[in-house]
Design a protein around this motif. Sequence first.
Motif, PDB file in Angstrom:
ATOM      1  N   VAL A 189      27.581 -49.442 -33.003  1.00 13.59           N
ATOM      2  CA  VAL A 189      26.082 -50.275 -33.146  1.00 13.59           C
ATOM      3  C   VAL A 189      26.033 -50.900 -34.533  1.00 13.59           C
ATOM      4  CG1 VAL A 189      23.618 -49.719 -32.951  1.00 13.59           C
ATOM      5  CG2 VAL A 189      25.266 -48.661 -31.444  1.00 13.59           C
ATOM      6  N   THR A 190      26.213 -52.061 -34.849  1.00 12.28           N
ATOM      7  CA  THR A 190      26.236 -52.400 -36.026  1.00 12.28           C
ATOM      8  C   THR A 190      25.207 -53.520 -36.343  1.00 12.28           C
ATOM      9  OG1 THR A 190      27.961 -54.131 -35.508  1.00 12.28           O
ATOM     10  CG2 THR A 190      28.887 -51.976 -36.295  1.00 12.28           C
ATOM     11  N   LYS A 191      24.567 -54.117 -35.226  1.00  9.33           N
ATOM     12  CA  LYS A 191      23.726 -55.079 -35.393  1.00  9.33           C
ATOM     13  C   LYS A 191      22.639 -54.843 -34.666  1.00  9.33           C
ATOM     14  CE  LYS A 191      27.098 -58.960 -35.409  1.00  9.33           C
ATOM     15  NZ  LYS A 191      27.311 -60.413 -34.748  1.00  9.33           N
ATOM     16  N   ALA A 192      21.448 -55.219 -34.896  1.00 10.15           N
ATOM     17  CA  ALA A 192      20.113 -55.193 -34.397  1.00 10.15           C
ATOM     18  C   ALA A 192      19.293 -56.204 -34.099  1.00 10.15           C
ATOM     19  CB  ALA A 192      19.253 -54.305 -35.448  1.00 10.15           C
ATOM     20  N   ARG A 193      18.261 -56.353 -33.313  1.00 13.87           N
ATOM     21  CA  ARG A 193      17.563 -57.388 -32.923  1.00 13.87           C
ATOM     22  C   ARG A 193      16.402 -57.496 -34.231  1.00 13.87           C
ATOM     23  NH1 ARG A 193      14.911 -54.740 -27.945  1.00 13.87           N
ATOM     24  NH2 ARG A 193      15.038 -53.055 -29.334  1.00 13.87           N
ATOM     25  N   PRO A 194      16.052 -58.997 -34.372  1.00 17.44           N
ATOM     26  CA  PRO A 194      15.438 -59.345 -35.484  1.00 17.44           C
ATOM     27  C   PRO A 194      14.098 -58.697 -35.595  1.00 17.44           C
ATOM     28  CG  PRO A 194      15.589 -61.147 -34.300  1.00 17.44           C
ATOM     29  CD  PRO A 194      16.739 -60.124 -33.908  1.00 17.44           C
ATOM     30  N   ASN A 195      13.501 -58.167 -36.635  1.00 19.43           N
ATOM     31  CA  ASN A 195      12.061 -57.752 -36.724  1.00 19.43           C
ATOM     32  C   ASN A 195      11.429 -58.868 -37.209  1.00 19.43           C
ATOM     33  OD1 ASN A 195      12.123 -55.241 -35.511  1.00 19.43           O
ATOM     34  ND2 ASN A 195      12.662 -54.051 -37.341  1.00 19.43           N
ATOM     35  N   ILE A 196      11.217 -59.903 -36.267  1.00 15.34           N
ATOM     36  CA  ILE A 196      10.419 -60.912 -36.999  1.00 15.34           C
ATOM     37  C   ILE A 196       9.286 -61.348 -35.848  1.00 15.34           C
ATOM     38  CG2 ILE A 196      12.193 -61.930 -38.212  1.00 15.34           C
ATOM     39  CD1 ILE A 196      12.728 -64.017 -35.760  1.00 15.34           C
ATOM     40  N   PRO A 197       8.109 -61.792 -36.348  1.00 16.10           N
ATOM     41  CA  PRO A 197       7.013 -61.917 -35.171  1.00 16.10           C
ATOM     42  C   PRO A 197       7.407 -63.022 -34.182  1.00 16.10           C
ATOM     43  CG  PRO A 197       6.262 -62.451 -37.502  1.00 16.10           C
ATOM     44  CD  PRO A 197       7.651 -62.184 -37.615  1.00 16.10           C
ATOM     45  N   GLU A 198       8.458 -64.059 -34.224  1.00 15.32           N
ATOM     46  CA  GLU A 198       8.838 -64.479 -33.194  1.00 15.32           C
ATOM     47  C   GLU A 198       9.506 -64.040 -32.237  1.00 15.32           C
ATOM     48  OE1 GLU A 198       8.127 -66.885 -37.114  1.00 15.32           O
ATOM     49  OE2 GLU A 198       9.421 -65.148 -36.432  1.00 15.32           O
ATOM     50  N   TYR A 199      10.158 -62.694 -32.471  1.00 11.79           N
ATOM     51  CA  TYR A 199      11.016 -62.135 -31.461  1.00 11.79           C
ATOM     52  C   TYR A 199      10.417 -62.030 -30.079  1.00 11.79           C
ATOM     53  CZ  TYR A 199      14.804 -59.687 -29.002  1.00 11.79           C
ATOM     54  OH  TYR A 199      15.694 -58.978 -28.317  1.00 11.79           O
ATOM     55  N   PRO A 200       9.231 -61.747 -29.792  1.00  9.12           N
ATOM     56  CA  PRO A 200       8.955 -61.705 -28.468  1.00  9.12           C
ATOM     57  C   PRO A 200       8.829 -62.986 -27.586  1.00  9.12           C
ATOM     58  CG  PRO A 200       7.533 -60.624 -29.817  1.00  9.12           C
ATOM     59  CD  PRO A 200       8.230 -61.023 -30.740  1.00  9.12           C
ATOM     60  N   ARG A 201       8.585 -64.138 -28.361  1.00 11.48           N
ATOM     61  CA  ARG A 201       8.730 -65.541 -27.666  1.00 11.48           C
ATOM     62  C   ARG A 201      10.426 -65.819 -27.498  1.00 11.48           C
ATOM     63  NH1 ARG A 201       5.471 -69.461 -31.029  1.00 11.48           N
ATOM     64  NH2 ARG A 201       5.906 -70.833 -29.198  1.00 11.48           N
ATOM     65  N   ILE A 202      11.024 -65.501 -28.281  1.00  6.69           N
ATOM     66  CA  ILE A 202      12.520 -65.538 -28.350  1.00  6.69           C
ATOM     67  C   ILE A 202      13.106 -65.114 -27.348  1.00  6.69           C
ATOM     68  CG2 ILE A 202      14.814 -65.299 -29.634  1.00  6.69           C
ATOM     69  CD1 ILE A 202      13.502 -66.017 -32.198  1.00  6.69           C
ATOM     70  N   SER A 203      12.697 -63.653 -26.925  1.00  8.08           N
ATOM     71  CA  SER A 203      12.998 -62.836 -25.712  1.00  8.08           C
ATOM     72  C   SER A 203      12.731 -63.578 -24.481  1.00  8.08           C
ATOM     73  CB  SER A 203      12.519 -61.449 -25.886  1.00  8.08           C
ATOM     74  OG  SER A 203      12.890 -60.854 -24.894  1.00  8.08           O
ATOM     75  N   GLN A 204      11.464 -63.927 -24.373  1.00  8.73           N
ATOM     76  CA  GLN A 204      11.120 -64.610 -23.193  1.00  8.73           C
ATOM     77  C   GLN A 204      12.056 -65.857 -22.903  1.00  8.73           C
ATOM     78  OE1 GLN A 204       6.974 -65.143 -24.412  1.00  8.73           O
ATOM     79  NE2 GLN A 204       6.295 -63.910 -22.637  1.00  8.73           N
ATOM     80  N   VAL A 205      12.206 -66.567 -23.783  1.00 12.64           N
ATOM     81  CA  VAL A 205      13.208 -67.743 -23.641  1.00 12.64           C
ATOM     82  C   VAL A 205      14.682 -67.359 -23.128  1.00 12.64           C
ATOM     83  CG1 VAL A 205      14.109 -69.752 -24.540  1.00 12.64           C
ATOM     84  CG2 VAL A 205      11.669 -69.096 -25.259  1.00 12.64           C
ATOM     85  N   LEU A 206      15.006 -66.524 -24.066  1.00 14.82           N
ATOM     86  CA  LEU A 206      16.601 -66.097 -23.558  1.00 14.82           C
ATOM     87  C   LEU A 206      16.370 -65.356 -22.206  1.00 14.82           C
ATOM     88  CD1 LEU A 206      19.278 -66.378 -24.543  1.00 14.82           C
ATOM     89  CD2 LEU A 206      18.935 -64.274 -26.018  1.00 14.82           C
TER      90      LEU A 206
END
Length: 422
Positions: A373-390
Amino acid sequence: MRQPSGRRFTALVTGVALAAGLASGCGSGSGAAKKITFWHGYTDAQATAIGRLAGEWNAAHPKQQVQPVFSNNDNTLQKTLASFVSGKAPSIAYQYGSSLSALTGRRQTQDLTSLVNGSPDVNWNDFFPAARQGATASGKIYGVPALVDNLGLVYNKKLFDAAGVGYPKPTWTWDDFRSAAKKLTGDKRYGWAYVSDGTEDTVWRFLALLWQAGGDLLGAGDKEAAFDSPAGQQAMQLLADMAVTDKSVYLDAGDQQYLNLFNSGRVAMMWTGPWDLGQINKGVSYGVQYLPGKVTHASVSGPDIYMIFDRKAKDAAWPFLKWLTSAEVHLRFAEQTGDLPLRASEQKLPAYKSYLAKYPGNKVFIDNLNQNVTKARPNIPEYPRISQVLGTAVQAVLLGKKKPGPALAEAAAEVDRILAGS
């Protein structure tokens, strides 16, 4: 908190705002006891354990009294935001790590960076990297790790034996995994299961594949999409090959049926975390292994955090959180609940051996925290929308509605527009 898979990830992009919760504050007068209102979503063994620890703290600190209050974790973000409006924010609240970006920048949310840096006894670097990343945004620390977990490969030994397939090994490649899934499929049985509802539960499994192939979600500075890459193509193609071509994957539409099917012998392998181990039927002989790898055996973590919201109660809440998440105290909590350790040093305590004896399936997940476990999802305000798209793109590929290339290209273009502020 250890609940069925998807409990923190679907909450990232869904939910209905709730009315404000309970008040918190400080007693008047220098000698008055300070009330630390502590919202948590613990149930069953976790609720019993946290109640005992709160009682232990209160007995030793008559002027810093902790009041545990149950708050369903799936609704805590909305409830916390409502409490900001009502002026009745809790002193401390357990929050999904995915909620951090929605809470930073608000005056009620307390920046803990100076407290962490000014408290050598916190030993911040002792927390696993994924746990630290889940509590940090824009270089500032806004929470104290409350839970850290990750994905592993859980498999049904009986089904492997019946199919004459060797058990998964730490060195398994994607080819090994795909081949085994094909051999384990047939007679209304699937080799693997994948949540295909397009939510974060879909996305975070894809992120593990993306990282295993050596790719990244976003580019440097989180300014543009990076997943429309050779690594992204390889990850998405594997899903298409297994789900559409081989038909070796049970596509779970989001009602979390894969665990029931695993218990009934209809699914041979699942990518899940330690929260599901306690729900596997006693008669099912299972094993746990690293996720298969392309370049690495990368896994993905979903860390949760404790956050402080009441400025007046901050001075009283901070010592409690330091104590609660110390190595010795947290390992006692983990022994009662089956949670993974939060800190590397917990593995060096005498009680760690009895913990592993009680929860042997957790060892692979702990090894993942040390190695994969070396990487993390980005803690940025846009992430919820990015998650929806992906999530929509991955879902379309799993269902055979789009090819990997076009799905990735369209999703990357949309994510670029989101990051550009469009």
